[in-house]
Design a protein around this motif. Structure first.
Motif, PDB file in Angstrom:
ATOM      1  N   TYR A 126       2.823  -2.001 -10.625  1.00  0.00           N
ATOM      2  CA  TYR A 126       4.138  -1.979 -11.260  1.00  0.00           C
ATOM      3  C   TYR A 126       5.147  -1.207 -10.407  1.00  0.00           C
ATOM      4  CZ  TYR A 126       1.616  -3.681 -15.341  1.00  0.00           C
ATOM      5  OH  TYR A 126       0.834  -4.417 -16.195  1.00  0.00           O
ATOM      6  N   GLY A 127       5.135  -1.500  -9.095  1.00  0.00           N
ATOM      7  CA  GLY A 127       6.074  -0.876  -8.175  1.00  0.00           C
ATOM      8  C   GLY A 127       5.594   0.414  -7.556  1.00  0.00           C
ATOM      9  N   PHE A 128       4.513   0.991  -8.026  1.00  0.00           N
ATOM     10  CA  PHE A 128       3.981   2.235  -7.491  1.00  0.00           C
ATOM     11  C   PHE A 128       2.994   1.902  -6.387  1.00  0.00           C
ATOM     12  CE2 PHE A 128       0.952   5.803  -7.540  1.00  0.00           C
ATOM     13  CZ  PHE A 128       1.835   6.862  -7.348  1.00  0.00           C
ATOM     14  N   MET A 129       3.318   2.302  -5.141  1.00  0.00           N
ATOM     15  CA  MET A 129       2.509   1.950  -3.987  1.00  0.00           C
ATOM     16  C   MET A 129       1.226   2.770  -3.950  1.00  0.00           C
ATOM     17  SD  MET A 129       2.654  -0.102  -1.256  1.00  0.00           S
ATOM     18  CE  MET A 129       4.405  -0.380  -0.951  1.00  0.00           C
ATOM     19  N   LEU A 130       0.099   2.080  -3.807  1.00  0.00           N
ATOM     20  CA  LEU A 130      -1.187   2.759  -3.687  1.00  0.00           C
ATOM     21  C   LEU A 130      -1.458   3.056  -2.215  1.00  0.00           C
ATOM     22  CD1 LEU A 130      -3.551   0.932  -6.210  1.00  0.00           C
ATOM     23  CD2 LEU A 130      -2.578   3.212  -6.391  1.00  0.00           C
ATOM     24  N   ASP A 131      -0.964   4.193  -1.745  1.00  0.00           N
ATOM     25  CA  ASP A 131      -1.210   4.631  -0.389  1.00  0.00           C
ATOM     26  C   ASP A 131      -1.839   6.015  -0.426  1.00  0.00           C
ATOM     27  OD1 ASP A 131       0.904   6.097  -1.269  1.00  0.00           O
ATOM     28  OD2 ASP A 131       2.351   5.331   0.175  1.00  0.00           O
TER      29      ASP A 131
END
Length: 433
Positions: free
Chosen positions: A402-407
């Protein structure tokens, strides 16, 4: 030329077909799905899959907790944390099964695993992805079998060492044997379903990593900006598809596993709690299994995000090398005053790279410190190269929720939240003692 076109057509038909046959590359994988009772390729297997799910993920855990639990056992055989274990495993198994059923019914196994998109990939990508598919189930059982062996030892000890059972079959020994087998099958089924969804996510991310590594080759050969941009847009589209399909599972898995760990910590840190291998051993196995599964998800997501964002540095290095090569070409045509040898100030190794041997397996075509030979890149104008680098800098891609980057930054955030919850709970518990 005709033979080459026929070969390309056969390759396209092989990887883009939707109907499976007995000798396709997914045959062994489907057979494993049938043995695990999660195959939903036809109405019969779908009904069987749902029946096994209801029995193993709902009925058996409820019977185990409310009927088969030993209420008058001694201190070693009591199971004070059984409710957390059963609820945690059943909840995460339900989420995994529902998501897996939706994936297969809506997209089909071939489309879900992106086999319909492999026809236009290179031979290296296709072969490596097929090999990784065959290894996926091995990876699944590498995680599941050790915990399952410990669970078998615990259940056999619990039933064989004097825990009272309910003789629902008329004979206590036979009843305990059947109950032990049902509990073990239920535990294995719920754990396998959860890890299966995690391993499939890892497999799909591995395909995108292969494609990104193959994409990095465009900076090593003569290519135009338009083809580079088109290929990157295609990879970015596939990453968006993966994020959209898996975002519900990843988000709710994080929520459920966090709640499970929070409840486990709350129960084990109570003033009157007794924590030992007999009472909390099964709870520890459950926690290890859930954390291992979510770590597979997070590691795969952060890895593909890191690789996707490494394209920016690779494109910038390509642009710099091409620009230097262009200036060197102009300077070689115009007489210039003698200059100090740059190699005397910044010495380079004989192959043009610095400490390339120390990179080990951590470096690849997307993330390395070697210069790019720019013998043909001067044909592309500076403005086009700069525009491409600017596009990469402003269009970072990866796995998102939902727009939150998994980095890696998001991993630090998740770890900070989990650690804060643990420290807060420990502080409340210690203060109340």
């Amino acid at each position: 030329m005709a033979d080459e076109g026929e070969t390309l057509l056969n390759r396209k038909n092989k990887y883009s077909r939707s109907v499976s046959h007995a000798q396709d590359e997914l045959q062994s994988f489907r057979s494993w799905l049938r043995w695990m009772c999660v195959d939903q390729s036809n109405p019969w297997t779908t009904c069987l899959s749902w029946l096994v799910f209801v029995v193993m993920a709902i009925v058996v855990p409820c019977l185990s907790h409310f009927v088969l639990a030993c209420s008058d056992c001694d201190t070693k055989h009591s199971r004070p944390y059984d409710s957390v274990v059963q609820l945690s495993l059943s909840t995460i198994a339900t989420l995994s099964f529902l998501c897996l059923s939706r994936f297969v019914s809506k997209y089909g196994l071939r489309r879900f695993l992106f086999f319909d998109k492999l026809w236009d990939e290179s031979g290296t990508v296709r072969n490596c992805y097929t090999q990784q598919l065959n290894r996926s189930l091995q990876i699944l059982f590498i995680f599941v079998l050790p915990c399952f062996a410990a669970e078998i030892a615990y259940k056999i000890w619990w039933y064989a060492s004097g825990a009272s059972g309910i003789p629902f079959l008329g004979n206590a020994l036979v009843s305990d044997t059947v109950a032990c087998i049902l509990e073990l099958c239920s535990w294995l089924y719920r754990t396998v379903v959860f890890f299966l969804v995690c391993v499939l996510f890892r497999l799909i991310c591995y395909l995108q990593i292969l494609r990104l590594q193959d994409f990095a080759q465009v900076f090593q050969v003569e290519s135009d900006v338009e083809s580079v941009l088109r290929e990157h847009l295609r990879i970015r589209r596939h990453l968006q598809i993966i994020s959209h399909r898996y975002r519900v599972f990843i988000l709710w898995a994080l929520i459920f596993i966090t709640a499970s760990q929070f409840a486990s910590l709350l129960l084990t840190t109570k003033a009157d709690a007794e924590v030992n291998i007999y009472k909390a051993g099964e709870l520890a196995l459950c926690s290890m299994s859930l954390l291992a599964g979510i770590l597979i998800i997070l590691r795969s997501a952060t890895r593909i995000t890191h690789k996707a964002q490494s394209v920016t540095s690779l494109a910038a290095k390509w642009h710099v090398c091409a620009t230097i090569d262009s200036f060197d070409t102009v300077e070689s045509e115009t007489p210039m005053a003698p200059q100090v040898d740059r190699n005397l100030v910044f010495p380079l190794s004989t192959d043009g790279s610095s400490d390339c041997e120390d990179g080990g397996d951590e470096e690849d075509d997307l993330d390395n410190t070697t210069l790019i030979p720019a013998y043909t890149y001067s044909t592309i104008s500076f403005q086009k190269r700069q525009a491409l680098v600017t596009y990469f800098e402003n269009n970072r891609t990866g796995i998102t929720i939902y727009g939150f980057m998994l980095d890696r930054g998001s991993l630090h955030t998740i770890f900070g939240i989990e650690l804060s919850l643990v420290l807060w709970l420990l502080g409340k518990t210690i203060a109340s003692v």
